[in-house]
Design a protein around this motif. Structure first.
Motif: not given
Lengths: 512, 140
Positions: A380-386, A394-397
């Protein structure tokens, strides 16, 4: 203090590797030596990061030769941070490998494993710390030679075939690297990165662009960016799980680090290269994840996600703003930990199921609920789940991308969102096929890459412990995301304002 | 900077032949091709150091600037080339061992197809071999 601390992550593993060969018959001594060495490297990396962050960039001129002539070792915030993360990951994977080795009892190959692993660690540390283009080539070679041996450790048909592709592609990129070093020396008369950064400004724009793009190709092969990635999903999955895990986490990231370092230092803000980087970022992200969607082998699927997520780091670099670079640095840290963890978990799953084929698995969640938790968190972390670390990076990017305002940057952000969703789909497919459904019967794989006691209840505690440690490490990134992002932002500021790095290397200690 | 034309032509030939051999399917040729490419790269690095200088320990006209007639040649690229030669030598030896191992295991000297390539080839093969589905107009 710095004079001892800075060369330590390179010298110590090399020295212990030599000793390790001498005591090849005493496996316990070998193991203890490897673990202690990597602990020492981890400690020195931590101290280096502290020094680089509080006292500014640390520099050691090897052999007492002043900068442009001699070889400099440099630890600024970026390299010290990546060194710290990579040595932590190396240590976790080493524990996992020891656990697997103890359980499987393969004496002959293990004797070579420890020396090679230490040489790999030395090569990775040197690549992060060197401030010299030719020394960077040597670091890559040290790292790659160790990786050739580790990849083909089993010497089976699949390993030799994959090893052949891997070695030939790597050797070709190394030859290209020597060529570029020759070009850079002919054009600027130096291979010291800080010195070259000063002189590069005087070159004609065309020459500078050619050098920048050739360096991008050289490191692009190592970092597996589009269209130079096809060797990666073909070779990584054949190695034993711990080896694949450490390759996946670290080797491509060393390439990414080299791209970030050379592009920001030597060719700052070159608009043509920045545009190329953004286009490549989009293609790497989308093509990589489309490849992952159709795979049946879990390790191949994960290998394609490596390729895809390298695109995010390129996106941050291509924006060439402090915010974009900070996002790229945070993303690199997150990805090193999470991707390694996923491969470690994949190794445990293969052990349990007897196969790494997704279609043949099923019902693992009922048999081994702990494995489910261990898989789900990094996936889930790889997929970018908060609120996991992937989401924050990803949010930063994406914020940096939208702040850029350009059409190309906006497209890249769109591609990043799409890739996140597709990653979630790929990870979810593994979950529904392997963990849900009826419990599949364990049929040992005919060509299992790990030659393990497949399908047994016996998962060594050390392997499980190392994996749990890695998962907790990934969660820790989420917890300390605030300070970590602040540190990444400071590192990014150093990259944008090149004078910090250049002055630290070129101005002698007494003059400062 | 002045260059050496013979050296430049040699470098060109080495790169050309190396690239050609690298594209062959036989492993031995690939290995030789990589070796030639590496030689070309080493010579290029040497060429980057400028023209050859005088004798390093000469009593007649010692001193002078690096790279200028009478002075010594630039030593840095030579040191780098030596390092690169050693590295290439080691890796080529490993590659040869790997090629031998591949020959022992499979009995042939050819590069095996990529796993993915084979899968795609099999799919397209099955697709062509499969009997054409019966369409309504066939039955009439």
């Amino acid at each position: 203090m710095v004079r001892v601390l800075l060369p330590l992550p390179v010298v110590l593993p090399l020295f212990t590797a030599a000793l390790s060969i001498l005591v090849a018959r005493h496996q316990k001594v070998q193991r203890a030596m490897s673990v202690l060495t990597l602990l020492a490297v981890l400690a020195s990396a931590g101290m280096l990061l502290h020094i680089a962050d509080t006292d500014g960039t640390a520099v050691v001129q090897l052999g007492g030769w002043a900068a442009p002539a001699g070889i400099s070792l440099v630890a600024d915030r970026l390299s010290a941070l990546l060194l710290l993360v990579s040595s932590a990951v190396l240590l976790a994977v080493l524990l996992y490998a020891i656990g697997q080795g103890v359980a499987d009892g393969r004496r002959s190959t293990l004797a070579v494993f420890h020396p090679c692993y230490l040489v790999l660690a030395a090569g990775i540390s040197m690549a992060f710390l060197t401030g010299d283009l030719f020394n960077l080539f040597v670091a890559f070679e040290v790292m790659l030679v160790a990786s050739y041996v580790l990849l083909t450790l089993d010497g089976g048909k699949a390993q030799v075939r994959a090893g052949m592709t891997y070695v030939v592609v790597s050797l070709l990129s190394s030859t290209l690297f020597v060529t570029v070093v020759g070009f850079v020396y002919a054009a600027t008369g130096t291979v010291n990165l800080a010195d070259a950064a000063d002189r590069m400004a005087d070159l004609p724009a065309g020459v500078r662009l050619a050098l920048g793009l050739t360096l991008l190709v050289v490191f692009g092969i190592k970092a597996a960016i589009f269209p130079l990635f096809s060797w990666l999903p073909d070779s990584y999955p054949t190695a034993p799980s711990p080896v694949t895990a450490v390759f996946a986490g670290l080797l491509t990231k060393v390439g990414v680090y080299a791209i970030i370092r050379t592009q920001t230092l030597l060719f700052p803000g070159d608009e043509a290269i920045a545009a190329v980087l953004l286009v490549l970022a989009v293609l790497t992200m989308v093509v990589g994840i489309l490849g992952a969607l159709v795979q049946d082998d879990l390790k191949r699927l994960l290998s394609f996600t490596i390729v895809s997520h390298i695109g995010y780091m390129l996106l941050g670099l291509g924006l060439y703003s402090a915010a974009g670079l900070a996002g790229a640095i945070l993303y690199t840290v997150h990805h090193i930990v999470v991707q390694t963890t996923l491969f470690l978990v994949a190794g445990l799953m293969e052990r349990r199921e007897g196969t790494s084929s997704i279609a043949r698995g099923g019902g693992l969640q009922r048999v081994a609920p702990l494995l489910g938790v261990l898989y789900l968190l990094p996936a889930l972390s790889l997929a970018g789940i908060p609120p996991l670390s992937g989401f924050l990076a990803k949010l930063g990017l994406m914020q940096a991308g939208l702040a850029d305002g350009g059409a190309l940057a906006a497209t890249a952000v769109g591609a990043a969102v799409l890739t996140s969703l597709l990653t979630l789909y790929a990870m979810g497919r593994v979950w529904s096929e392997v963990f849900w459904g009826p419990v599949a019967e364990v049929v040992p794989d005919a060509d299992a890459t790990d030659r393990i006691d497949v399908g047994t209840e016996r998962t060594p505690r050390l392997m499980l412990g190392a994996t749990v440690l890695a998962v907790i490490g990934g969660l820790a990134i989420t917890l300390i995301a605030g300070p970590l992002y602040a540190l990444s932002a400071r590192a990014a500021d150093d990259l944008v304002d090149r004078s910090t790095y250049v002055d630290a290397v070129l101005v002698a200690e007494e003059d400062r | 900077m002045t260059g050496n034309l013979t050296l430049a032509l040699t470098i060109g030939v080495l790169y050309t032949v190396g690239t050609y051999l690298l594209l062959q399917r036989t492993l031995t040729r690939v290995v030789i091709g990589l070796g030639l490419l590496a030689h070309g790269a080493n010579l290029l690095l040497l060429q980057a150091g400028g023209p050859a200088g005088g004798v390093p320990f000469s009593t007649k006209d010692g001193g002078g600037t690096v790279g200028v007639d009478g002075g010594t040649a630039d030593p840095l690229p030579q040191a780098m080339v030596l390092t690169a030669i050693v590295i290439t030598f080691g890796v080529t030896a490993f590659l040869l061992a790997l090629a031998y191992r591949s020959w022992v295991l499979t009995g042939e000297d050819e590069v095996q197809d990529d796993v993915e390539d084979r899968r795609v080839a099999r799919l397209s093969h099955e697709h062509h071999e499969a009997p054409r589905p019966v369409r309504p107009e066939d039955e009439l």
